[in-house]
Design a protein around this motif. Structure first.
Motif, PDB file in Angstrom:
ATOM      1  N   PHE A  46      15.305   0.235   8.977  1.00 13.02           N
ATOM      2  CA  PHE A  46      14.771   1.549   8.619  1.00 13.02           C
ATOM      3  C   PHE A  46      13.257   1.494   8.424  1.00 13.02           C
ATOM      4  CE2 PHE A  46      13.445   4.514   5.263  1.00 13.02           C
ATOM      5  CZ  PHE A  46      13.698   5.713   5.923  1.00 13.02           C
ATOM      6  N   VAL A  47      12.782   0.470   7.740  1.00  9.92           N
ATOM      7  CA  VAL A  47      11.346   0.343   7.510  1.00  9.92           C
ATOM      8  C   VAL A  47      10.611   0.152   8.837  1.00  9.92           C
ATOM      9  CG1 VAL A  47       9.582  -1.155   6.484  1.00  9.92           C
ATOM     10  CG2 VAL A  47      11.579  -0.481   5.147  1.00  9.92           C
ATOM     11  N   LYS A  66      10.545   3.472  10.585  1.00 13.55           N
ATOM     12  CA  LYS A  66       9.619   4.353   9.871  1.00 13.55           C
ATOM     13  C   LYS A  66       8.169   4.008  10.205  1.00 13.55           C
ATOM     14  CE  LYS A  66       8.320   5.957   5.331  1.00 13.55           C
ATOM     15  NZ  LYS A  66       8.493   5.921   3.914  1.00 13.55           N
ATOM     16  N   SER A  81      13.291   8.238   2.254  1.00  9.17           N
ATOM     17  CA  SER A  81      13.196   6.772   2.242  1.00  9.17           C
ATOM     18  C   SER A  81      13.922   6.181   1.046  1.00  9.17           C
ATOM     19  CB  SER A  81      11.727   6.347   2.200  1.00  9.17           C
ATOM     20  OG  SER A  81      11.050   6.781   3.343  1.00  9.17           O
TER      21      SER A  81
END
Length: 70
Positions: free
Chosen positions: A24-25, A28, A42
């Motif tokens: 996810f990071v 992102k 987040s």
């Protein structure tokens, strides 16, 4: 240290949550120039990933993998 080591033995599925968080990071960061993901999204993703894998670890009946020493 010993308390944390014992807790990590019981949370043997936590690595899958950490993989999801890192993915996810990474996404992102790649989308950061094109689309801004709100902070609450987040935090929800991070908290959900940790909570789901902790619950999954505590409810799973299989033994955690053991470290092999040479």
């Amino acid at each position: 240290y010993f308390t944390l080591a014992t807790a990590l033995e019981r949370l043997h599925k936590l690595r899958y949550g950490l993989v999801a968080i890192l993915a996810f990071v990474g996404v992102k960061m790649m989308l950061g120039h094109f689309y801004v993901i709100p902070i609450w999204v987040s935090l929800t993703v991070l908290g959900s990933a940790i909570a789901i894998t902790v619950i999954w670890s505590l409810l799973s009946k299989q033994d955690p993998p053991t470290l092999q020493t040479r």
